[in-house]
Design a protein around this motif. Structure first.
Motif, PDB file in Angstrom:
ATOM      1  N   GLU A   1       0.843  -1.200   0.000  1.00 48.61           N
ATOM      2  CA  GLU A   1       0.000   0.000   0.000  1.00 48.61           C
ATOM      3  C   GLU A   1       0.873   1.243   0.000  1.00 48.61           C
ATOM      4  OE1 GLU A   1      -3.834  -1.555   2.677  1.00 48.61           O
ATOM      5  OE2 GLU A   1      -2.334  -0.185   3.531  1.00 48.61           O
ATOM      6  N   LEU A   2       0.315   2.334  -0.540  1.00 45.83           N
ATOM      7  CA  LEU A   2       0.928   3.651  -0.359  1.00 45.83           C
ATOM      8  C   LEU A   2       0.393   4.264   0.914  1.00 45.83           C
ATOM      9  CD1 LEU A   2       0.942   5.437  -3.853  1.00 45.83           C
ATOM     10  CD2 LEU A   2       2.835   4.305  -2.687  1.00 45.83           C
ATOM     11  N   ASN A   3       1.276   4.890   1.669  1.00 45.31           N
ATOM     12  CA  ASN A   3       0.881   5.584   2.893  1.00 45.31           C
ATOM     13  C   ASN A   3       1.456   6.996   2.830  1.00 45.31           C
ATOM     14  OD1 ASN A   3       0.010   6.289   5.438  1.00 45.31           O
ATOM     15  ND2 ASN A   3       0.821   4.456   6.443  1.00 45.31           N
ATOM     16  N   ALA A   4       0.604   8.007   3.025  1.00 45.37           N
ATOM     17  CA  ALA A   4       1.038   9.408   2.973  1.00 45.37           C
ATOM     18  C   ALA A   4       1.165   9.955   4.394  1.00 45.37           C
ATOM     19  CB  ALA A   4       0.035  10.241   2.182  1.00 45.37           C
ATOM     20  N   TYR A   5       2.292  10.629   4.667  1.00 47.49           N
ATOM     21  CA  TYR A   5       2.561  11.196   5.986  1.00 47.49           C
ATOM     22  C   TYR A   5       2.794  12.695   5.872  1.00 47.49           C
ATOM     23  CZ  TYR A   5       3.588   6.372   7.448  1.00 47.49           C
ATOM     24  OH  TYR A   5       3.520   5.019   7.721  1.00 47.49           O
ATOM     25  N   LYS A   6       2.248  13.446   6.820  1.00 44.87           N
ATOM     26  CA  LYS A   6       2.458  14.895   6.880  1.00 44.87           C
ATOM     27  C   LYS A   6       3.314  15.221   8.094  1.00 44.87           C
ATOM     28  CE  LYS A   6      -0.648  17.613   5.347  1.00 44.87           C
ATOM     29  NZ  LYS A   6       0.173  18.280   4.293  1.00 44.87           N
ATOM     30  N   TRP A   7       4.204  16.210   7.918  1.00 44.52           N
ATOM     31  CA  TRP A   7       5.075  16.655   9.001  1.00 44.52           C
ATOM     32  C   TRP A   7       4.254  17.416  10.038  1.00 44.52           C
ATOM     33  CZ3 TRP A   7       9.624  15.772  11.066  1.00 44.52           C
ATOM     34  CH2 TRP A   7      10.220  16.730  11.892  1.00 44.52           C
ATOM     35  N   THR A   8       4.420  17.078  11.303  1.00 47.75           N
ATOM     36  CA  THR A   8       3.646  17.706  12.378  1.00 47.75           C
ATOM     37  C   THR A   8       4.463  18.688  13.202  1.00 47.75           C
ATOM     38  OG1 THR A   8       4.187  15.941  13.955  1.00 47.75           O
ATOM     39  CG2 THR A   8       2.225  15.642  12.570  1.00 47.75           C
ATOM     40  N   GLY A   9       5.735  18.828  12.892  1.00 50.52           N
ATOM     41  CA  GLY A   9       6.611  19.678  13.683  1.00 50.52           C
ATOM     42  C   GLY A   9       7.559  18.870  14.539  1.00 50.52           C
ATOM     43  N   PHE A  10       7.167  17.651  14.891  1.00 48.33           N
ATOM     44  CA  PHE A  10       8.010  16.773  15.706  1.00 48.33           C
ATOM     45  C   PHE A  10       8.192  15.397  15.061  1.00 48.33           C
ATOM     46  CE2 PHE A  10       5.799  19.734  18.513  1.00 48.33           C
ATOM     47  CZ  PHE A  10       6.856  20.315  19.191  1.00 48.33           C
ATOM     48  N   GLY A  11       7.451  15.161  13.984  1.00 48.20           N
ATOM     49  CA  GLY A  11       7.525  13.870  13.315  1.00 48.20           C
ATOM     50  C   GLY A  11       6.502  13.809  12.191  1.00 48.20           C
TER      51      GLY A  11
ATOM     52  N   GLU B   1       2.903  12.110  10.569  1.00 52.93           N
ATOM     53  CA  GLU B   1       1.625  11.496  10.925  1.00 52.93           C
ATOM     54  C   GLU B   1       0.900  11.084   9.647  1.00 52.93           C
ATOM     55  OE1 GLU B   1      -2.060  13.805  12.263  1.00 52.93           O
ATOM     56  OE2 GLU B   1      -1.255  13.025  14.147  1.00 52.93           O
ATOM     57  N   SER B   2       0.382   9.849   9.628  1.00 51.97           N
ATOM     58  CA  SER B   2      -0.296   9.337   8.438  1.00 51.97           C
ATOM     59  C   SER B   2      -1.595  10.094   8.186  1.00 51.97           C
ATOM     60  CB  SER B   2      -0.597   7.842   8.616  1.00 51.97           C
ATOM     61  OG  SER B   2      -1.335   7.354   7.515  1.00 51.97           O
ATOM     62  N   ILE B   3      -1.831  10.451   6.901  1.00 52.77           N
ATOM     63  CA  ILE B   3      -3.069  11.153   6.542  1.00 52.77           C
ATOM     64  C   ILE B   3      -3.899  10.367   5.538  1.00 52.77           C
ATOM     65  CG2 ILE B   3      -2.092  13.434   7.016  1.00 52.77           C
ATOM     66  CD1 ILE B   3      -1.700  13.751   3.967  1.00 52.77           C
ATOM     67  N   GLY B   4      -3.428   9.184   5.139  1.00 53.58           N
ATOM     68  CA  GLY B   4      -4.218   8.394   4.204  1.00 53.58           C
ATOM     69  C   GLY B   4      -3.420   7.288   3.557  1.00 53.58           C
ATOM     70  N   VAL B   5      -4.100   6.216   3.174  1.00 51.27           N
ATOM     71  CA  VAL B   5      -3.461   5.091   2.500  1.00 51.27           C
ATOM     72  C   VAL B   5      -4.209   4.784   1.209  1.00 51.27           C
ATOM     73  CG1 VAL B   5      -2.614   4.091   4.647  1.00 51.27           C
ATOM     74  CG2 VAL B   5      -4.828   3.377   3.743  1.00 51.27           C
ATOM     75  N   SER B   6      -3.595   3.982   0.365  1.00 55.22           N
ATOM     76  CA  SER B   6      -4.196   3.576  -0.901  1.00 55.22           C
ATOM     77  C   SER B   6      -4.795   2.183  -0.762  1.00 55.22           C
ATOM     78  CB  SER B   6      -3.140   3.571  -2.006  1.00 55.22           C
ATOM     79  OG  SER B   6      -2.234   2.488  -1.809  1.00 55.22           O
TER      80      SER B   6
END
Length: 343
Positions: free
Chosen positions: A284-294, A296-301
Protein backbone atom coordinates in the motif's frame (compact mmCIF):
# COMPACT_ATOMS: atom_id res chain seq x y z
CA UNK A 1 64.33 -9.08 -30.22
CA UNK A 2 61.94 -11.54 -31.89
CA UNK A 3 62.68 -15.23 -31.28
CA UNK A 4 62.91 -17.85 -34.00
CA UNK A 5 59.54 -19.29 -32.92
CA UNK A 6 57.96 -15.84 -32.94
CA UNK A 7 59.38 -15.14 -36.43
CA UNK A 8 57.91 -18.37 -37.77
CA UNK A 9 54.55 -17.61 -36.16
CA UNK A 10 54.46 -14.17 -37.80
CA UNK A 11 55.39 -15.64 -41.21
CA UNK A 12 52.65 -18.29 -40.83
CA UNK A 13 50.03 -15.64 -39.95
CA UNK A 14 50.98 -13.50 -42.96
CA UNK A 15 50.77 -16.56 -45.22
CA UNK A 16 47.25 -17.35 -43.94
CA UNK A 17 46.16 -13.73 -44.40
CA UNK A 18 47.54 -13.73 -47.95
CA UNK A 19 45.63 -16.90 -48.81
CA UNK A 20 42.41 -15.47 -47.38
CA UNK A 21 42.71 -12.08 -49.02
CA UNK A 22 44.11 -13.08 -52.43
CA UNK A 23 43.05 -15.04 -55.49
CA UNK A 24 45.08 -18.11 -56.55
CA UNK A 25 46.90 -15.93 -59.08
CA UNK A 26 48.00 -13.53 -56.35
CA UNK A 27 45.59 -10.62 -56.96
CA UNK A 28 44.11 -9.01 -53.84
CA UNK A 29 40.46 -9.74 -53.02
CA UNK A 30 40.04 -6.77 -50.65
CA UNK A 31 41.76 -3.46 -51.20
CA UNK A 32 42.46 -0.84 -48.55
CA UNK A 33 39.62 1.32 -49.90
CA UNK A 34 37.25 -1.62 -49.76
CA UNK A 35 38.21 -2.26 -46.15
CA UNK A 36 37.22 1.30 -45.30
CA UNK A 37 33.89 0.83 -47.07
CA UNK A 38 33.27 -2.40 -45.15
CA UNK A 39 34.09 -0.67 -41.86
CA UNK A 40 31.70 2.17 -42.73
CA UNK A 41 28.97 -0.34 -43.62
CA UNK A 42 29.46 -2.19 -40.32
CA UNK A 43 29.23 1.10 -38.41
CA UNK A 44 26.04 2.02 -40.27
CA UNK A 45 24.58 -1.40 -39.48
CA UNK A 46 25.49 -0.92 -35.81
CA UNK A 47 23.73 2.44 -35.70
CA UNK A 48 20.62 1.01 -37.36
CA UNK A 49 20.53 -1.86 -34.87
CA UNK A 50 20.95 0.59 -31.99
CA UNK A 51 18.14 2.75 -33.37
CA UNK A 52 15.89 -0.30 -33.67
CA UNK A 53 16.72 -1.46 -30.15
CA UNK A 54 16.00 2.04 -28.86
CA UNK A 55 12.36 1.46 -29.81
CA UNK A 56 12.09 -2.23 -29.00
CA UNK A 57 14.02 -2.77 -25.77
CA UNK A 58 12.24 -2.29 -22.45
CA UNK A 59 15.19 -0.65 -20.73
CA UNK A 60 14.74 2.84 -22.13
CA UNK A 61 14.16 6.26 -20.58
CA UNK A 62 12.98 9.43 -22.31
CA UNK A 63 13.48 13.06 -21.32
CA UNK A 64 12.13 16.25 -22.87
CA UNK A 65 14.15 19.30 -21.83
CA UNK A 66 12.47 21.81 -24.14
CA UNK A 67 10.48 21.56 -27.36
CA UNK A 68 12.80 19.95 -29.89
CA UNK A 69 15.44 19.13 -27.27
CA UNK A 70 14.61 15.52 -26.44
CA UNK A 71 16.73 12.61 -25.28
CA UNK A 72 16.39 8.87 -25.07
CA UNK A 73 18.58 6.67 -22.89
CA UNK A 74 18.91 3.09 -24.13
CA UNK A 75 20.35 0.32 -21.97
CA UNK A 76 21.86 -2.44 -24.09
CA UNK A 77 23.80 -5.55 -23.11
CA UNK A 78 27.19 -4.27 -21.99
CA UNK A 79 26.76 -0.55 -22.66
CA UNK A 80 24.37 2.43 -22.72
CA UNK A 81 23.58 4.84 -25.53
CA UNK A 82 22.17 8.35 -25.17
CA UNK A 83 20.26 9.57 -28.24
CA UNK A 84 19.28 13.13 -29.01
CA UNK A 85 16.57 13.74 -31.58
CA UNK A 86 14.76 11.20 -33.73
CA UNK A 87 16.64 7.90 -33.77
CA UNK A 88 15.00 7.05 -37.12
CA UNK A 89 16.44 10.18 -38.69
CA UNK A 90 19.96 11.48 -38.05
CA UNK A 91 20.31 11.32 -34.28
CA UNK A 92 23.24 12.48 -32.21
CA UNK A 93 24.31 9.63 -29.98
CA UNK A 94 26.82 9.25 -27.18
CA UNK A 95 28.48 6.12 -25.89
CA UNK A 96 27.51 6.66 -22.27
CA UNK A 97 29.44 3.95 -20.43
CA UNK A 98 30.34 0.26 -20.33
CA UNK A 99 27.00 -0.64 -18.76
CA UNK A 100 28.56 -2.42 -15.80
CA UNK A 101 27.08 -0.08 -13.19
CA UNK A 102 23.48 -0.61 -12.17
CA UNK A 103 22.66 3.05 -11.47
CA UNK A 104 21.83 5.16 -14.49
CA UNK A 105 19.53 8.18 -14.40
CA UNK A 106 18.67 11.07 -16.70
CA UNK A 107 17.06 14.33 -15.60
CA UNK A 108 16.50 18.00 -16.31
CA UNK A 109 18.77 20.68 -14.85
CA UNK A 110 18.42 24.47 -14.87
CA UNK A 111 21.38 26.86 -14.69
CA UNK A 112 21.54 30.58 -15.45
CA UNK A 113 17.88 30.48 -16.61
CA UNK A 114 18.65 27.80 -19.21
CA UNK A 115 17.60 24.12 -19.24
CA UNK A 116 19.98 21.22 -19.78
CA UNK A 117 19.91 17.42 -19.67
CA UNK A 118 21.98 15.81 -16.93
CA UNK A 119 23.08 12.19 -17.04
CA UNK A 120 24.17 10.45 -13.82
CA UNK A 121 26.09 7.23 -14.41
CA UNK A 122 28.86 5.01 -13.07
CA UNK A 123 31.75 7.48 -13.23
CA UNK A 124 29.99 10.79 -12.48
CA UNK A 125 27.73 13.16 -14.40
CA UNK A 126 27.53 14.62 -17.90
CA UNK A 127 25.53 17.71 -18.87
CA UNK A 128 24.15 18.17 -22.39
CA UNK A 129 22.73 21.10 -24.34
CA UNK A 130 21.04 20.42 -27.67
CA UNK A 131 22.58 16.96 -27.80
CA UNK A 132 26.12 18.22 -27.31
CA UNK A 133 28.11 17.54 -24.14
CA UNK A 134 28.76 20.75 -22.21
CA UNK A 135 30.72 19.45 -19.24
CA UNK A 136 31.55 16.30 -17.33
CA UNK A 137 32.39 15.74 -13.67
CA UNK A 138 34.19 12.51 -12.84
CA UNK A 139 34.10 11.00 -9.37
CA UNK A 140 36.70 8.79 -7.74
CA UNK A 141 36.97 5.58 -9.75
CA UNK A 142 36.62 3.44 -6.62
CA UNK A 143 33.08 4.75 -6.02
CA UNK A 144 29.81 4.80 -7.96
CA UNK A 145 26.41 6.53 -7.54
CA UNK A 146 23.62 4.64 -5.81
CA UNK A 147 21.05 7.48 -5.75
CA UNK A 148 20.74 11.06 -7.02
CA UNK A 149 18.46 14.09 -6.87
CA UNK A 150 18.46 17.37 -8.85
CA UNK A 151 17.10 20.60 -7.36
CA UNK A 152 18.05 24.19 -6.47
CA UNK A 153 18.36 23.52 -2.75
CA UNK A 154 20.14 26.79 -1.88
CA UNK A 155 17.96 29.15 -3.96
CA UNK A 156 20.78 30.61 -6.08
CA UNK A 157 18.92 29.96 -9.35
CA UNK A 158 21.16 27.04 -10.37
CA UNK A 159 20.16 23.44 -9.82
CA UNK A 160 22.44 21.22 -7.75
CA UNK A 161 23.07 17.51 -8.26
CA UNK A 162 22.97 15.43 -5.08
CA UNK A 163 24.95 12.20 -5.42
CA UNK A 164 24.86 9.40 -2.88
CA UNK A 165 27.99 7.34 -3.51
CA UNK A 166 29.01 3.83 -2.56
CA UNK A 167 32.21 1.84 -2.83
CA UNK A 168 32.15 -0.40 -5.89
CA UNK A 169 30.75 -3.79 -4.95
CA UNK A 170 29.07 -2.46 -1.77
CA UNK A 171 25.33 -2.62 -1.12
CA UNK A 172 24.89 0.68 0.72
CA UNK A 173 26.30 4.17 0.23
CA UNK A 174 28.89 5.94 2.36
CA UNK A 175 29.24 9.52 1.03
CA UNK A 176 26.97 12.39 0.07
CA UNK A 177 28.32 14.78 -2.57
CA UNK A 178 26.70 17.92 -4.00
CA UNK A 179 27.70 19.32 -7.40
CA UNK A 180 26.76 22.79 -8.68
CA UNK A 181 26.61 23.72 -12.38
CA UNK A 182 26.56 27.44 -13.19
CA UNK A 183 26.10 27.11 -16.95
CA UNK A 184 29.83 26.92 -17.64
CA UNK A 185 31.48 24.48 -15.26
CA UNK A 186 30.63 21.99 -12.51
CA UNK A 187 32.05 22.35 -9.01
CA UNK A 188 31.81 20.23 -5.87
CA UNK A 189 30.23 22.21 -3.02
CA UNK A 190 29.71 19.48 -0.41
CA UNK A 191 31.26 16.10 0.40
CA UNK A 192 30.72 14.24 3.67
CA UNK A 193 30.73 10.67 4.96
CA UNK A 194 27.58 8.91 6.20
CA UNK A 195 29.08 5.43 6.13
CA UNK A 196 27.83 4.33 9.57
CA UNK A 197 24.19 4.89 8.54
CA UNK A 198 24.25 2.64 5.44
CA UNK A 199 22.39 5.20 3.26
CA UNK A 200 20.62 3.94 0.14
CA UNK A 201 18.62 6.97 -1.08
CA UNK A 202 18.87 10.78 -1.13
CA UNK A 203 16.06 13.30 -1.67
CA UNK A 204 15.41 17.00 -1.10
CA UNK A 205 12.09 18.30 0.22
CA UNK A 206 10.32 21.07 2.16
CA UNK A 207 8.12 19.39 4.74
CA UNK A 208 7.25 22.49 6.82
CA UNK A 209 6.78 25.06 4.03
CA UNK A 210 9.36 27.53 5.34
CA UNK A 211 11.08 27.78 1.96
CA UNK A 212 14.23 26.11 3.30
CA UNK A 213 14.87 22.67 1.89
CA UNK A 214 15.55 19.61 3.98
CA UNK A 215 17.67 16.66 2.86
CA UNK A 216 16.34 13.16 3.45
CA UNK A 217 18.55 10.09 3.55
CA UNK A 218 17.01 6.66 3.37
CA UNK A 219 19.21 4.64 5.73
CA UNK A 220 19.49 1.07 6.97
CA UNK A 221 20.46 1.25 10.61
CA UNK A 222 19.28 0.96 14.21
CA UNK A 223 17.42 3.66 16.16
CA UNK A 224 17.46 4.60 19.83
CA UNK A 225 13.97 3.31 20.55
CA UNK A 226 14.02 0.55 17.92
CA UNK A 227 17.44 -1.15 18.21
CA UNK A 228 17.20 -3.42 15.17
CA UNK A 229 18.42 -2.82 11.63
CA UNK A 230 15.65 -1.51 9.39
CA UNK A 231 15.00 1.01 6.62
CA UNK A 232 14.39 4.50 8.00
CA UNK A 233 13.83 7.95 6.40
CA UNK A 234 16.14 10.40 8.23
CA UNK A 235 15.68 14.15 7.78
CA UNK A 236 18.42 16.84 7.90
CA UNK A 237 18.71 20.61 7.42
CA UNK A 238 21.62 22.72 6.17
CA UNK A 239 23.36 25.36 8.27
CA UNK A 240 26.67 26.94 7.25
CA UNK A 241 27.10 24.27 4.60
CA UNK A 242 26.76 21.46 7.13
CA UNK A 243 23.96 18.95 7.60
CA UNK A 244 22.32 18.69 11.03
CA UNK A 245 19.67 16.17 12.11
CA UNK A 246 16.08 17.40 12.02
CA UNK A 247 14.31 14.06 12.52
CA UNK A 248 15.97 10.70 13.04
CA UNK A 249 12.72 8.81 13.46
CA UNK A 250 12.69 5.21 14.59
CA UNK A 251 10.44 4.01 11.75
CA UNK A 252 7.18 4.55 9.85
CA UNK A 253 3.88 2.86 10.68
CA UNK A 254 4.93 -0.37 8.96
CA UNK A 255 8.02 -1.79 7.23
CA UNK A 256 8.51 -0.02 3.90
CA UNK A 257 10.31 -0.70 0.62
CA UNK A 258 10.71 2.80 -0.80
CA UNK A 259 9.58 6.39 -0.29
CA UNK A 260 9.42 9.77 -2.04
CA UNK A 261 8.37 13.32 -1.15
CA UNK A 262 5.52 15.05 -2.94
CA UNK A 263 2.98 17.83 -2.29
CA UNK A 264 0.23 15.29 -2.79
CA UNK A 265 -2.61 17.33 -1.26
CA UNK A 266 -1.58 20.67 -2.85
CA UNK A 267 -1.12 22.61 0.40
CA UNK A 268 2.43 23.75 -0.36
CA UNK A 269 4.05 21.23 2.00
CA UNK A 270 5.80 18.05 0.91
CA UNK A 271 4.32 14.83 2.23
CA UNK A 272 6.30 11.62 2.67
CA UNK A 273 4.80 8.84 0.51
CA UNK A 274 5.97 5.30 1.24
CA UNK A 275 5.37 1.81 -0.17
CA UNK A 276 4.52 -0.30 2.87
CA UNK A 277 3.82 -3.97 3.52
CA UNK A 278 0.49 -5.08 4.96
CA UNK A 279 0.07 -8.03 7.33
CA UNK A 280 -1.10 -10.27 4.49
CA UNK A 281 1.94 -9.46 2.33
CA UNK A 282 0.36 -6.90 0.00
CA UNK A 283 1.62 -3.37 -0.73
CA UNK A 284 0.00 0.00 0.00
CA UNK A 285 0.93 3.65 -0.36
CA UNK A 286 0.88 5.58 2.89
CA UNK A 287 1.04 9.41 2.97
CA UNK A 288 2.56 11.20 5.99
CA UNK A 289 2.46 14.89 6.88
CA UNK A 290 5.08 16.66 9.00
CA UNK A 291 3.65 17.71 12.38
CA UNK A 292 6.61 19.68 13.68
CA UNK A 293 8.01 16.77 15.71
CA UNK A 294 7.53 13.87 13.31
CA UNK A 295 5.29 12.42 10.61
CA UNK A 296 1.62 11.50 10.92
CA UNK A 297 -0.30 9.34 8.44
CA UNK A 298 -3.07 11.15 6.54
CA UNK A 299 -4.22 8.39 4.20
CA UNK A 300 -3.46 5.09 2.50
CA UNK A 301 -4.20 3.58 -0.90
CA UNK A 302 -5.82 0.30 -1.89
CA UNK A 303 -3.65 -2.79 -1.49
CA UNK A 304 -1.88 -4.43 -4.43
CA UNK A 305 0.03 -7.67 -4.77
CA UNK A 306 3.03 -5.69 -5.94
CA UNK A 307 4.05 -2.04 -6.08
CA UNK A 308 7.38 -0.99 -7.59
CA UNK A 309 9.08 1.90 -9.43
CA UNK A 310 7.74 4.60 -7.09
CA UNK A 311 8.27 8.07 -8.59
CA UNK A 312 7.41 11.67 -7.79
CA UNK A 313 7.57 14.85 -9.88
CA UNK A 314 6.92 17.00 -6.81
CA UNK A 315 3.18 17.28 -7.44
CA UNK A 316 2.11 13.74 -8.36
CA UNK A 317 3.10 10.19 -7.48
CA UNK A 318 3.17 7.12 -9.70
CA UNK A 319 4.08 3.44 -9.29
CA UNK A 320 3.84 0.15 -11.15
CA UNK A 321 1.06 -1.84 -9.50
CA UNK A 322 -0.57 -5.19 -10.16
CA UNK A 323 -0.85 -8.83 -9.25
CA UNK A 324 1.96 -11.33 -8.80
CA UNK A 325 2.57 -11.79 -12.51
CA UNK A 326 1.88 -8.44 -14.17
CA UNK A 327 2.06 -4.77 -13.29
CA UNK A 328 0.92 -1.56 -14.96
CA UNK A 329 1.87 2.07 -14.29
CA UNK A 330 -0.63 3.96 -12.15
CA UNK A 331 -0.87 7.60 -11.07
CA UNK A 332 -2.21 8.52 -7.63
CA UNK A 333 -3.97 11.51 -6.13
CA UNK A 334 -5.05 12.46 -2.62
CA UNK A 335 -8.73 12.97 -1.88
CA UNK A 336 -10.72 13.04 1.36
CA UNK A 337 -8.19 11.19 3.49
CA UNK A 338 -7.41 8.51 0.90
CA UNK A 339 -4.84 7.95 -1.84
CA UNK A 340 -6.73 7.01 -4.99
CA UNK A 341 -5.62 5.87 -8.44
CA UNK A 342 -6.40 8.32 -11.24
CA UNK A 343 -8.67 7.32 -14.09
Amino acid sequence: MESRGGHEETRFRKTVEKRILTEPDGTMLISGKQRLLIAAALLAAFLLCAAFLAHTMVKTERLGVTSGDEYQLVGLSGFHLLFHGNVWGTPIFHWADSGNDDYFKMGKLTADEKSYAVLVFGTGIKIFDGGMEVTEYKIDGSTAPISSFVTDYDGDGNDDVFLLLKKRGAVYGDRLMILNFNGVKTEKTYDASFQKLNPWKVQVCDVDGDGKNEVSLGVYTVAKYHPVYAKRPFLYYFHNNKLYPKWLGSRLSRPFDDYVFCDLDGDGLDELISVESTRDGKKELNAYKWTGFGFESIGVSDAFDQMTALKSDGKAVSAVCGNRNTGTPAAFRYSMGKIETEG
